[in-house]
Motif scaffolding. Structure first.
Motif, PDB file in Angstrom:
ATOM      1  N   ASN A  76       0.831  -1.196   0.000  1.00 35.89           N
ATOM      2  CA  ASN A  76       0.000   0.000   0.000  1.00 35.89           C
ATOM      3  C   ASN A  76       0.872   1.254   0.000  1.00 35.89           C
ATOM      4  N   HIS A  77       1.921   1.254   0.834  1.00 36.59           N
ATOM      5  CA  HIS A  77       2.810   2.421   0.907  1.00 36.59           C
ATOM      6  C   HIS A  77       3.507   2.672  -0.427  1.00 36.59           C
ATOM      7  N   ALA A  78       3.951   1.574  -1.047  1.00 38.87           N
ATOM      8  CA  ALA A  78       4.602   1.731  -2.354  1.00 38.87           C
ATOM      9  C   ALA A  78       3.622   2.361  -3.344  1.00 38.87           C
ATOM     10  N   GLY A  79       2.357   1.948  -3.238  1.00 43.42           N
ATOM     11  CA  GLY A  79       1.320   2.510  -4.109  1.00 43.42           C
ATOM     12  C   GLY A  79       1.135   3.997  -3.878  1.00 43.42           C
ATOM     13  N   VAL A  80       1.093   4.403  -2.604  1.00 42.75           N
ATOM     14  CA  VAL A  80       0.912   5.833  -2.282  1.00 42.75           C
ATOM     15  C   VAL A  80       2.106   6.638  -2.815  1.00 42.75           C
ATOM     16  N   ILE A  81       3.312   6.108  -2.624  1.00 43.28           N
ATOM     17  CA  ILE A  81       4.514   6.813  -3.104  1.00 43.28           C
ATOM     18  C   ILE A  81       4.465   6.946  -4.636  1.00 43.28           C
ATOM     19  N   ALA A  82       4.063   5.856  -5.301  1.00 41.78           N
ATOM     20  CA  ALA A  82       4.000   5.893  -6.777  1.00 41.78           C
ATOM     21  C   ALA A  82       2.982   6.933  -7.233  1.00 41.78           C
ATOM     22  N   ILE A  83       1.825   6.966  -6.578  1.00 43.71           N
ATOM     23  CA  ILE A  83       0.812   7.953  -6.976  1.00 43.71           C
ATOM     24  C   ILE A  83       1.352   9.362  -6.740  1.00 43.71           C
ATOM     25  N   GLY A  84       1.996   9.574  -5.592  1.00 46.43           N
ATOM     26  CA  GLY A  84       2.576  10.890  -5.282  1.00 46.43           C
ATOM     27  C   GLY A  84       3.604  11.300  -6.326  1.00 46.43           C
ATOM     28  N   LEU A  85       4.455  10.354  -6.712  1.00 42.77           N
ATOM     29  CA  LEU A  85       5.477  10.658  -7.723  1.00 42.77           C
ATOM     30  C   LEU A  85       4.827  10.914  -9.084  1.00 42.77           C
ATOM     31  N   GLY A  86       3.746  10.158  -9.355  1.00 34.76           N
ATOM     32  CA  GLY A  86       3.056  10.316 -10.635  1.00 34.76           C
ATOM     33  C   GLY A  86       2.352  11.655 -10.746  1.00 34.76           C
ATOM     34  N   LEU A  87       1.879  12.177  -9.602  1.00 34.54           N
ATOM     35  CA  LEU A  87       1.113  13.424  -9.640  1.00 34.54           C
ATOM     36  C   LEU A  87       1.971  14.615 -10.035  1.00 34.54           C
ATOM     37  N   GLY A  88       3.245  14.565  -9.672  1.00 32.55           N
ATOM     38  CA  GLY A  88       4.118  15.637 -10.147  1.00 32.55           C
ATOM     39  C   GLY A  88       4.575  16.595  -9.087  1.00 32.55           C
ATOM     40  N   LYS A  89       4.952  17.787  -9.579  1.00 32.92           N
ATOM     41  CA  LYS A  89       5.736  18.715  -8.791  1.00 32.92           C
ATOM     42  C   LYS A  89       5.166  19.038  -7.415  1.00 32.92           C
ATOM     43  N   SER A  90       3.890  19.413  -7.369  1.00 31.73           N
ATOM     44  CA  SER A  90       3.375  19.952  -6.112  1.00 31.73           C
ATOM     45  C   SER A  90       3.286  18.887  -5.015  1.00 31.73           C
ATOM     46  N   ALA A  91       3.313  17.599  -5.401  1.00 34.41           N
ATOM     47  CA  ALA A  91       3.243  16.544  -4.381  1.00 34.41           C
ATOM     48  C   ALA A  91       4.630  16.141  -3.884  1.00 34.41           C
ATOM     49  N   SER A  92       5.682  16.723  -4.469  1.00 34.72           N
ATOM     50  CA  SER A  92       7.047  16.240  -4.197  1.00 34.72           C
ATOM     51  C   SER A  92       7.414  16.284  -2.711  1.00 34.72           C
ATOM     52  N   TYR A  93       7.113  17.402  -2.071  1.00 40.03           N
ATOM     53  CA  TYR A  93       7.485  17.531  -0.662  1.00 40.03           C
ATOM     54  C   TYR A  93       6.733  16.492   0.176  1.00 40.03           C
ATOM     55  N   GLY A  94       5.453  16.317  -0.120  1.00 40.11           N
ATOM     56  CA  GLY A  94       4.648  15.325   0.589  1.00 40.11           C
ATOM     57  C   GLY A  94       5.193  13.920   0.390  1.00 40.11           C
ATOM     58  N   VAL A  95       5.619  13.620  -0.840  1.00 40.02           N
ATOM     59  CA  VAL A  95       6.171  12.284  -1.143  1.00 40.02           C
ATOM     60  C   VAL A  95       7.422  12.042  -0.297  1.00 40.02           C
ATOM     61  N   ILE A  96       8.260  13.067  -0.185  1.00 37.48           N
ATOM     62  CA  ILE A  96       9.498  12.880   0.575  1.00 37.48           C
ATOM     63  C   ILE A  96       9.189  12.645   2.059  1.00 37.48           C
ATOM     64  N   LEU A  97       8.267  13.426   2.591  1.00 39.30           N
ATOM     65  CA  LEU A  97       7.859  13.205   3.990  1.00 39.30           C
ATOM     66  C   LEU A  97       7.332  11.783   4.168  1.00 39.30           C
ATOM     67  N   TYR A  98       6.535  11.359   3.197  1.00 42.25           N
ATOM     68  CA  TYR A  98       5.928  10.034   3.270  1.00 42.25           C
ATOM     69  C   TYR A  98       6.987   8.933   3.185  1.00 42.25           C
ATOM     70  N   ILE A  99       7.958   9.115   2.307  1.00 43.20           N
ATOM     71  CA  ILE A  99       9.013   8.101   2.144  1.00 43.20           C
ATOM     72  C   ILE A  99       9.821   7.962   3.437  1.00 43.20           C
ATOM     73  N   LEU A 100      10.162   9.097   4.040  1.00 38.21           N
ATOM     74  CA  LEU A 100      10.940   9.052   5.285  1.00 38.21           C
ATOM     75  C   LEU A 100      10.141   8.339   6.376  1.00 38.21           C
ATOM     76  N   SER A 101       8.874   8.728   6.505  1.00 36.76           N
ATOM     77  CA  SER A 101       8.030   8.121   7.541  1.00 36.76           C
ATOM     78  C   SER A 101       7.867   6.631   7.287  1.00 36.76           C
ATOM     79  N   ASN A 102       7.621   6.304   6.026  1.00 31.19           N
ATOM     80  CA  ASN A 102       7.388   4.919   5.642  1.00 31.19           C
ATOM     81  C   ASN A 102       8.584   4.024   6.003  1.00 31.19           C
ATOM     82  N   ALA A 103       9.799   4.538   5.746  1.00 30.61           N
ATOM     83  CA  ALA A 103      11.001   3.749   6.050  1.00 30.61           C
ATOM     84  C   ALA A 103      11.112   3.516   7.559  1.00 30.61           C
ATOM     85  N   LEU A 104      10.865   4.550   8.321  1.00 26.88           N
ATOM     86  CA  LEU A 104      10.994   4.432   9.781  1.00 26.88           C
ATOM     87  C   LEU A 104       9.901   3.519  10.355  1.00 26.88           C
TER      88      LEU A 104
END
Lengths: 484, 211
Positions: free
Chosen positions: A306-334
């Motif tokens: 599910n997390h991989a899916g959310v990250i992929a959608i965030g990356l697919g959406l483009g520029k304005s989601a970038s900061y959110g994707v990075i926050l999500y990736i960091l949280s997801n790893a931890l």
């Protein structure tokens, strides 16, 4: 330079364990390598403000904001995993059987991961990710039975297939470069590719992008090539699952980042189409399985899909989601490191992975019970964790882009996952204790890294120091198509 | 060049219709040898190309098939059959359709360039056949052969693009492929013991205490 030394330290550690196979020394080497690498990674991040982007090793390595962030992330997680392994050996000496080869391969895996993170060459990055796969495969069935062996085989086959298609994608991208007037020279260096004024879309480039995204999607366990992930995460020892889910996963995410950094300005429609489709399909698969799952380790494995899916959608959406994707990736790893290591402690105590067999964990194993609860809240995207804000930013971008169908489907599926996970896990945490209230002693080594993971998770949601925020924004900028 | 591509097609296609693991592995070796010959016939004479030629002819063409044969011989008799795809008319038609699809793609991309059409068509067909074998295989050695056919298709595609990798990258790719095959070999060696363990259930107790 400190980042490059990070690569050598684990290799040197692996060599030391080979030359001097004393148990205590091996396990101390592992811990020492992890501590030194964390310090070096912190020095590297600190140097970012003064030095910016550096190119080292004949331009084969790049130390920019993105690689520094991922280096810091994986070194911290590796330290947590090393402390967990140390704690397990101290608590249960029986697990130390054949540990030398385990530690050696873990150090090789870690070194290959750092090489992948720092690589400035697409093909070499691919090679290093493949090297993490080869070193992780024997770890998956370390001292375990046939199911783990078969899971390792499946992991190896899927990874080889996914990475094979990725390599084919790189070749297509190289073929595509022939058709750009003035830039016919083929290069695989990321820093050179990001400086190219034009990478005009064409058949080869479309095909290359699709294959690379599909291939790395396989490595991330995304639909349709997700079948290896639940089995592997479930059967592997918890420390190895954490290595795969929190370190190798992020190496593959970084590879995706690099491709997006290079090609987003020219290929946004195809990147968006492929990533959004794979992302949504992954969330559907995760939701359907989480509803019926009876095994807590597999539940978290499906949550990873599910997390991989959310990250992929965030990356697919483009520029304005970038900061959110990075926050999500960091949280997801931890979160994944926290939960899989906690699962390891629970499994070691109760020898079961069945959800229905466990209840009242918070009384039996107070630390693990609390960590499981906090981890599940963060996993589900509750405030105040970083995953909450990451998800909100991604959803906000869907609204901004008027992607209503995607938004509705995303909300509906996330709600299903939310309810199904809570329904399964919360009875494990509360209720009458399984062991009748006998407290399990949990070592400092087991508790300390998880406390640290929780602290960062909360900090990502509540308070980010200005310097850390600037750093993350710099990474988000490169992801939006800014220069490396 | 054309006749080398035709031989490559034959080396890839024939093992699909012959139930023998020895022929399948020999086919994989011949494919790699032909790839090496194709590379040597091109104008490319860089150190990277030389390294790749050695990799293709010596390592992939001879050592890897021999290494796998030695391992497989220990648990599969010489005359043991191995169908890369189940022997029935539907799947044979499927395989031929995929080969056609590969050549259709070659024609779509290079409608007026027969040499590149054949190159791309053969490479695409090999990739598709590799995937087809993988999707039909449950036996580990069959799955490994599927991967090797797929890899041969990728290398053929690489030769068609005519953009050799720089020396460090080529060396790393050759080394990682060699390591991958060694890991495959280690797994193949252990599979018979694992199957015995599965029948006897002796592993349960040890599995309780892991890292």
């Amino acid at each position: 330079m400190s980042a490059l030394i990070c690569i050598l330290i684990p290799l040197f550690g692996a060599l030391l364990t080979l030359l001097d196979p004393k148990l205590k020394r091996s396990i101390r080497v592992l811990l020492l390598v992890a501590i030194i690498d964390v310090i070096l990674a912190m020095v590297s991040v600190e140097a970012w403000r003064n030095k910016g982007t550096e190119h080292l090793g004949f331009n084969y390595f790049i130390i920019d904001s993105t690689s520094r962030l991922f280096l810091l992330l994986i070194t911290f997680i590796f330290l947590g995993i090393s402390l967990y392994i140390y704690g397990r050996v101290v608590m249960r000496p029986i697990v130390a059987k054949n540990i030398h080869s385990f530690i050696r391969l873990t150090l090789v895996f870690f070194s290959a991961s750092i090489l992948a993170v720092l690589s400035n060459h697409l093909i070499l990055m691919w090679v290093f990710i493949e090297a993490t796969t080869l070193s992780a495969t024997p770890l998956i069935y370390h001292r375990k039975g046939p199911p783990a062996f078969r899971a390792a085989w499946k992991y190896l086959l899927f990874s080889t297939l996914g990475l094979g298609l990725t390599f084919l994608g790189f070749l297509c991208l190289a073929k595509g470069m022939e058709f750009h007037p003035g830039t016919e020279t083929v290069t695989y260096f990321i820093s050179e590719l990001t400086l190219r004024p034009s990478l005009t879309p064409g058949l080869w480039q479309h095909l290359g992008i699709a294959l690379v995204l599909f291939g790395f999607g396989t490595k991330l366990g995304m639909a349709p090539m997700y079948a290896w992930l639940p089995e592997t995460y479930d059967e592997a020892p918890p420390s190895v699952t954490a290595l795969l889910a929190a370190i190798q996963f992020n190496c593959a995410v970084l590879a995706l980042f690099r491709i997006i950094q290079i090609y987003r300005p020219f290929e946004q429609p195809i990147i968006s189409a492929v990533l959004t489709t794979m992302g949504l399909a992954s969330i559907v698969i995760a939701a359907l399985n989480i509803v019926v799952i009876t095994n807590y380790k597999r539940l978290i494995a499906y949550a990873s899909i599910n997390h991989a899916g959310v990250i992929a959608i965030g990356l697919g959406l483009g520029k304005s989601a970038s900061y959110g994707v990075i926050l999500y990736i960091l949280s997801n790893a931890l979160v994944k490191a926290l939960l899989f290591l906690t699962c390891g402690n629970i499994k070691a105590r109760f020898h079961t992975k069945i959800i229905a067999d466990l209840h009242g964990l918070i009384k039996d194993m107070p630390y693990s019970g609390w960590f499981l609860m906090v981890g599940i809240f963060a996993l589900l995207g509750f405030a105040p964790f970083g995953s909450f804000f990451g998800e909100i930013m991604i959803m906000n971008t869907m609204i901004e882009q008027k992607a209503w169908v995607l938004f509705i489907a995303f909300c509906a599926l996330i709600t299903v996952i939310f309810v199904a996970t809570g329904r399964s896990v919360f009875p494990m945490i509360w209720g009458e204790p399984t062991s009748g209230g006998t407290l399990e002693r949990e070592t400092l080594y087991a508790v300390l890294p998880k406390l640290f993971f929780v602290a960062i998770l909360v900090s990502l949601g509540i308070y980010l120091p200005a310097s850390a925020n600037t750093f993350l924004q710099a990474v988000a900028l490169t992801l939006s198509g800014g220069r490396v | 060049m054309t006749y080398l591509l035709i031989f490559f097609m034959l080396a890839m296609t024939l093992p699909l219709f012959v139930s023998s693991w020895r022929i399948a592995l020999t086919g994989v070796g011949i494919q790699a040898l032909l790839l090496g010959l194709i590379l040597l016939r091109s104008d490319e004479r860089s150190p990277s190309a030389l390294l790749q030629a050695i990799d293709l002819i010596v390592v992939r063409g001879a050592l890897i098939p021999l290494y796998l044969m030695v391992i497989v011989r220990k648990f599969l008799p010489k005359d043991q059959s191995l169908d890369l795809i189940p022997p029935n008319l539907i799947l044979w038609t499927g395989a031929i359709t995929l080969i056609n699809l590969g050549f259709w793609f070659g024609q779509f991309v290079f409608p007026n360039d027969l040499s590149n059409l054949l190159f791309l068509g053969t490479a695409s067909a090999a990739v598709l056949i590799g995937l087809f074998i993988l999707s039909n295989q449950k036996i580990p050695i069959g799955q490994v052969i599927g991967i090797l056919v797929l890899e041969a298709g990728i290398v053929l595609f690489e030769l068609m693009t005519n953009h050799p990798l720089d020396l460090p990258a080529q060396a790393a790719v050759s080394l990682i492929f060699l390591l991958l095959t060694l890991v495959f070999g280690l797994f193949l060696k252990r599979f018979p013991a694992i199957e015995k363990q599965e029948q006897s259930n002796t592993w349960v107790a040890e599995e309780r205490e892991v890292l």
